[in-house]
Design a protein around this motif. Structure first.
Motif, PDB file in Angstrom:
ATOM      1  N   TRP A 236       0.851  -1.191   0.000  1.00  0.00           N
ATOM      2  CA  TRP A 236       0.000   0.000   0.000  1.00  0.00           C
ATOM      3  C   TRP A 236       0.890   1.246   0.000  1.00  0.00           C
ATOM      4  CZ3 TRP A 236       0.744   3.161   4.216  1.00  0.00           C
ATOM      5  CH2 TRP A 236       1.321   2.566   5.347  1.00  0.00           C
ATOM      6  N   TYR A 237       0.764   1.966  -1.030  1.00  0.00           N
ATOM      7  CA  TYR A 237       1.548   3.196  -1.151  1.00  0.00           C
ATOM      8  C   TYR A 237       0.927   4.068  -2.248  1.00  0.00           C
ATOM      9  CZ  TYR A 237       3.538   1.153  -5.382  1.00  0.00           C
ATOM     10  OH  TYR A 237       3.697   0.604  -6.627  1.00  0.00           O
ATOM     11  N   THR A 238       1.267   5.324  -2.202  1.00  0.00           N
ATOM     12  CA  THR A 238       0.837   6.281  -3.230  1.00  0.00           C
ATOM     13  C   THR A 238       2.046   7.087  -3.679  1.00  0.00           C
ATOM     14  OG1 THR A 238       0.272   7.955  -1.562  1.00  0.00           O
ATOM     15  CG2 THR A 238      -1.505   6.499  -2.320  1.00  0.00           C
ATOM     16  N   GLN A 239       2.015   7.482  -4.923  1.00  0.00           N
ATOM     17  CA  GLN A 239       3.080   8.326  -5.454  1.00  0.00           C
ATOM     18  C   GLN A 239       2.496   9.670  -5.875  1.00  0.00           C
ATOM     19  OE1 GLN A 239       4.835   5.794  -8.551  1.00  0.00           O
ATOM     20  NE2 GLN A 239       6.675   5.649  -7.286  1.00  0.00           N
ATOM     21  N   LYS A 240       3.236  10.700  -5.620  1.00  0.00           N
ATOM     22  CA  LYS A 240       2.792  12.038  -5.999  1.00  0.00           C
ATOM     23  C   LYS A 240       3.981  12.845  -6.494  1.00  0.00           C
ATOM     24  CE  LYS A 240       3.234  14.050  -1.355  1.00  0.00           C
ATOM     25  NZ  LYS A 240       2.528  14.769  -0.272  1.00  0.00           N
ATOM     26  N   GLN A 241       3.673  13.870  -7.262  1.00  0.00           N
ATOM     27  CA  GLN A 241       4.703  14.764  -7.782  1.00  0.00           C
ATOM     28  C   GLN A 241       4.702  16.058  -6.977  1.00  0.00           C
ATOM     29  OE1 GLN A 241       5.527  14.391 -12.351  1.00  0.00           O
ATOM     30  NE2 GLN A 241       3.337  14.674 -12.055  1.00  0.00           N
ATOM     31  N   VAL A 242       5.889  16.546  -6.694  1.00  0.00           N
ATOM     32  CA  VAL A 242       6.017  17.813  -5.983  1.00  0.00           C
ATOM     33  C   VAL A 242       7.013  18.695  -6.724  1.00  0.00           C
ATOM     34  CG1 VAL A 242       5.466  16.821  -3.730  1.00  0.00           C
ATOM     35  CG2 VAL A 242       7.860  16.958  -4.477  1.00  0.00           C
ATOM     36  N   LEU A 243       6.807  19.993  -6.576  1.00  0.00           N
ATOM     37  CA  LEU A 243       7.768  20.979  -7.060  1.00  0.00           C
ATOM     38  C   LEU A 243       8.548  21.495  -5.866  1.00  0.00           C
ATOM     39  CD1 LEU A 243       5.983  23.288  -9.665  1.00  0.00           C
ATOM     40  CD2 LEU A 243       7.881  21.720 -10.071  1.00  0.00           C
ATOM     41  N   LYS A 244       9.836  21.248  -5.860  1.00  0.00           N
ATOM     42  CA  LYS A 244      10.689  21.808  -4.820  1.00  0.00           C
ATOM     43  C   LYS A 244      11.250  23.131  -5.331  1.00  0.00           C
ATOM     44  CE  LYS A 244      12.100  17.899  -2.013  1.00  0.00           C
ATOM     45  NZ  LYS A 244      13.252  17.219  -1.357  1.00  0.00           N
ATOM     46  N   PHE A 245      11.257  24.122  -4.460  1.00  0.00           N
ATOM     47  CA  PHE A 245      11.685  25.448  -4.903  1.00  0.00           C
ATOM     48  C   PHE A 245      12.572  26.109  -3.856  1.00  0.00           C
ATOM     49  CE2 PHE A 245       7.746  26.013  -2.563  1.00  0.00           C
ATOM     50  CZ  PHE A 245       8.040  27.072  -1.721  1.00  0.00           C
ATOM     51  N   ALA A 246      13.391  27.011  -4.344  1.00  0.00           N
ATOM     52  CA  ALA A 246      14.191  27.894  -3.489  1.00  0.00           C
ATOM     53  C   ALA A 246      14.191  29.265  -4.156  1.00  0.00           C
ATOM     54  CB  ALA A 246      15.612  27.371  -3.335  1.00  0.00           C
ATOM     55  N   VAL A 247      13.676  30.258  -3.446  1.00  0.00           N
ATOM     56  CA  VAL A 247      13.548  31.611  -3.992  1.00  0.00           C
ATOM     57  C   VAL A 247      14.230  32.592  -3.048  1.00  0.00           C
ATOM     58  CG1 VAL A 247      11.957  33.389  -4.813  1.00  0.00           C
ATOM     59  CG2 VAL A 247      11.315  30.976  -4.990  1.00  0.00           C
ATOM     60  N   THR A 248      15.057  33.460  -3.603  1.00  0.00           N
ATOM     61  CA  THR A 248      15.655  34.544  -2.821  1.00  0.00           C
ATOM     62  C   THR A 248      15.052  35.861  -3.288  1.00  0.00           C
ATOM     63  OG1 THR A 248      17.497  34.808  -4.375  1.00  0.00           O
ATOM     64  CG2 THR A 248      17.819  33.293  -2.538  1.00  0.00           C
ATOM     65  N   TYR A 249      14.855  36.785  -2.369  1.00  0.00           N
ATOM     66  CA  TYR A 249      14.254  38.065  -2.728  1.00  0.00           C
ATOM     67  C   TYR A 249      14.658  39.124  -1.714  1.00  0.00           C
ATOM     68  CZ  TYR A 249      10.920  36.002   0.571  1.00  0.00           C
ATOM     69  OH  TYR A 249      10.352  35.374   1.644  1.00  0.00           O
ATOM     70  N   LYS A 250      14.580  40.370  -2.147  1.00  0.00           N
ATOM     71  CA  LYS A 250      14.922  41.487  -1.270  1.00  0.00           C
ATOM     72  C   LYS A 250      14.173  42.740  -1.693  1.00  0.00           C
ATOM     73  CE  LYS A 250      19.221  41.923  -3.926  1.00  0.00           C
ATOM     74  NZ  LYS A 250      20.704  41.878  -3.843  1.00  0.00           N
ATOM     75  N   VAL A 251      13.960  43.617  -0.723  1.00  0.00           N
ATOM     76  CA  VAL A 251      13.336  44.920  -0.958  1.00  0.00           C
ATOM     77  C   VAL A 251      14.435  45.968  -0.875  1.00  0.00           C
ATOM     78  CG1 VAL A 251      11.642  46.604  -0.157  1.00  0.00           C
ATOM     79  CG2 VAL A 251      11.139  44.156   0.004  1.00  0.00           C
ATOM     80  N   ILE A 252      14.584  46.758  -1.943  1.00  0.00           N
ATOM     81  CA  ILE A 252      15.649  47.751  -2.029  1.00  0.00           C
ATOM     82  C   ILE A 252      15.032  49.143  -2.115  1.00  0.00           C
ATOM     83  CG2 ILE A 252      17.625  48.564  -3.379  1.00  0.00           C
ATOM     84  CD1 ILE A 252      17.903  45.734  -4.474  1.00  0.00           C
ATOM     85  N   ALA A 253      15.560  50.081  -1.328  1.00  0.00           N
ATOM     86  CA  ALA A 253      15.152  51.482  -1.442  1.00  0.00           C
ATOM     87  C   ALA A 253      15.828  52.067  -2.677  1.00  0.00           C
ATOM     88  CB  ALA A 253      15.548  52.261  -0.197  1.00  0.00           C
ATOM     89  N   PHE A 254      15.038  52.492  -3.654  1.00  0.00           N
ATOM     90  CA  PHE A 254      15.597  52.935  -4.930  1.00  0.00           C
ATOM     91  C   PHE A 254      16.525  54.136  -4.770  1.00  0.00           C
ATOM     92  CE2 PHE A 254      15.060  56.001  -8.459  1.00  0.00           C
ATOM     93  CZ  PHE A 254      15.794  55.318  -9.417  1.00  0.00           C
ATOM     94  N   ALA A 255      16.134  55.107  -3.951  1.00  0.00           N
ATOM     95  CA  ALA A 255      16.903  56.351  -3.846  1.00  0.00           C
ATOM     96  C   ALA A 255      18.307  56.121  -3.300  1.00  0.00           C
ATOM     97  CB  ALA A 255      16.154  57.356  -2.973  1.00  0.00           C
ATOM     98  N   THR A 256      18.445  55.188  -2.357  1.00  0.00           N
ATOM     99  CA  THR A 256      19.737  54.986  -1.694  1.00  0.00           C
ATOM    100  C   THR A 256      20.415  53.678  -2.072  1.00  0.00           C
ATOM    101  OG1 THR A 256      18.694  53.912   0.220  1.00  0.00           O
ATOM    102  CG2 THR A 256      18.924  56.320   0.285  1.00  0.00           C
ATOM    103  N   GLY A 257      19.649  52.730  -2.617  1.00  0.00           N
ATOM    104  CA  GLY A 257      20.213  51.424  -2.925  1.00  0.00           C
ATOM    105  C   GLY A 257      20.332  50.519  -1.718  1.00  0.00           C
ATOM    106  N   GLN A 258      19.790  50.935  -0.584  1.00  0.00           N
ATOM    107  CA  GLN A 258      19.876  50.133   0.632  1.00  0.00           C
ATOM    108  C   GLN A 258      18.942  48.927   0.559  1.00  0.00           C
ATOM    109  OE1 GLN A 258      19.009  53.575   3.269  1.00  0.00           O
ATOM    110  NE2 GLN A 258      20.756  52.850   4.448  1.00  0.00           N
ATOM    111  N   VAL A 259      19.437  47.795   1.035  1.00  0.00           N
ATOM    112  CA  VAL A 259      18.604  46.599   1.152  1.00  0.00           C
ATOM    113  C   VAL A 259      17.839  46.702   2.466  1.00  0.00           C
ATOM    114  CG1 VAL A 259      18.577  44.092   1.326  1.00  0.00           C
ATOM    115  CG2 VAL A 259      20.216  45.213  -0.190  1.00  0.00           C
ATOM    116  N   LYS A 260      16.522  46.799   2.362  1.00  0.00           N
ATOM    117  CA  LYS A 260      15.696  47.005   3.543  1.00  0.00           C
ATOM    118  C   LYS A 260      15.144  45.710   4.113  1.00  0.00           C
ATOM    119  CE  LYS A 260      16.197  51.405   3.554  1.00  0.00           C
ATOM    120  NZ  LYS A 260      16.992  52.033   4.637  1.00  0.00           N
TER     121      LYS A 260
END
Length: 413
Positions: A236-260
């Motif tokens: 007794w078993y079931t098989q399924k498909q999964v999407l594994k993901f890794a996402v990086t992201y950041k918010v940057i202040a445009f005027a100063t270039g600072q990563v907020k």
């Protein structure tokens, strides 16, 4: 019957014309212009009117064409010009002079001609709420770096970025600027500045918004895997498909270039089959997690109304789901760093726990299951969730609400 049909046609034509005019307003300016001739003086006055309305630099422009309207005149001075806007004006003048009235013309002692003109300048008004009431965030395409999916990376990037734009827009906390496909913008720009376009359309130029913040990132990996649940040995078993993901992201202040703000999100999403419709659903789920992380870190949900044990929350079904649980905190006194004077946070008192029972496009309803809730209280996820880099995904927020529903982030002056 024929007359009725004509009347209906004219009625809808009039409604259409009036509706088209609703996005424009006329600004009246009385200005002086100078030149060696009367015509030069009038042109100089019109340029001055445009400069006062739009604040644009028109140096080097020697004449202004008037579109489709007669030129009014007084006294013995009569002028009439009807022509298309010149190329120089198309490039520098973001609109047009609807008409003008010459109030007076006289020659100064030095021989210069002075013209006093009342100019009627057409100005385009952006439909809907003013974008200035909210902070502006530009979302740039998230490129896919590694994947074992048999789809073009460019298409995957397009679908993922669109899902992120959709969810960030539904937060209603930022004015979202799309930076994914500039080709459409330039095609429309060519239409507006073309010879067949109505001069009124030029008033829409010069309104393109710049961002306060940039949301940028990458889909570092996106892989399909098959998982087996149960026991093959026992049968007794079931098989399924999964999407594994890794996402990086950041918010940057445009005027100063600072990563907020910066984070990395990893996980998996179950999919029945790998096709575009299922990928869109998977990307929407990932985008919702990113949206929650970014928004809850800087602008946690708030209680906007309470009726007994029923609580109304200012986030809709793009951010919250039925069954989500939150701890309710009452905001207290302001805390400041004694050395820098920097505002740190408000003191917070835990007053209850609630569970989301219904969600709608722009708000959600919850039920108090412990303690109480009050208007203005801050909601944080009931159980502390730790991101992959060890940081909290529901960090405390010191955000100021702006008129119109926007948000002033802690680092804004």
């Amino acid at each position: 019957m024929r007359h009725l049909a004509v009347f209906v046609f004219l009625f809808y034509l009039l409604v259409g014309v009036l509706g088209a005019e609703e996005s424009f307003k006329t600004v009246v300016k009385t200005v002086n212009g100078y030149g060696t001739t009367e015509k030069e003086a009038i042109n100089d006055a019109l340029i001055e009117a445009i400069k006062q309305v739009y604040g644009v630099n028109l140096e080097g422009v020697s004449s202004v064409s008037v579109s489709h309207s007669e030129v009014y005149s007084t006294g013995k001075y009569n002028y009439s010009e009807k022509s298309e806007l010149e190329r120089t004006i198309k490039e520098r003048f973001k609109g047009f002079v609807q008409n003008y009235q010459v109030l007076d013309i006289k020659r100064e002692k030095d021989g210069t001609v002075k013209a006093t003109v009342r100019a009627y300048v057409k100005v385009y008004v952006t439909p809907g709420f003013s974008p200035d009431t909210r902070r502006k965030m530009a979302i740039y395409p998230f490129e896919v770096e590694e994947t074992n999916l048999l789809f073009p990376k460019e298409k995957l990037s397009q679908l993922f970025t669109q899902a992120l734009i959709t969810y960030m827009t539904h937060t209603r906390k930022f004015t979202i600027l799309d930076r994914t496909d500039k080709a459409y913008f330039y095609r429309e720009l060519a239409e507006v500045t073309g010879v067949s376009a109505h001069p009124r359309e030029l008033a829409k130029l010069g309104k393109r918004l710049g961002a306060d913040y940039l949301l940028v990132g990458k889909v570092v990996s996106l892989t399909k895997e098959e998982k087996t649940e149960g026991s093959k040995e026992l049968g007794w078993y079931t098989q399924k498909q999964v999407l594994k993901f890794a996402v990086t992201y950041k918010v940057i202040a445009f005027a100063t270039g600072q990563v907020k703000y910066s984070n990395e999100l990893t996980g998996e999403v179950e999919v029945k089959r790998i096709n575009y419709p299922n990928l869109i659903k998977a990307f929407e789920e990932i985008a919702q997690r990113i949206e929650k992380d970014v928004l809850f870190a800087i602008y946690p949900p708030k209680v906007i109304w309470v009726e007994g044990n029923t609580v109304y929350v200012n986030y809709g079904n793009k951010s919250l789901s039925v069954g989500d649980k939150f701890t309710v905190y009452k905001k207290g006194k302001r805390l400041r760093d004694p050395y820098s004077g920097e505002f740190l946070e408000y003191t917070q008192e835990k007053i209850g726990v609630l569970k989301i029972t219904e969600t709608f496009p722009k708000y959600s309803i919850g039920e108090v299951i412990e303690g109480r809730a009050e208007v203005g209280a801050i909601l944080r996820p009931y159980r502390e969730k730790t991101s992959s880099n060890g940081g909290s995904q529901n960090a405390q927020s010191n955000v100021e609400v702006l008129p119109g529903g926007g948000v002033k982030l802690p680092w804004d002056k």
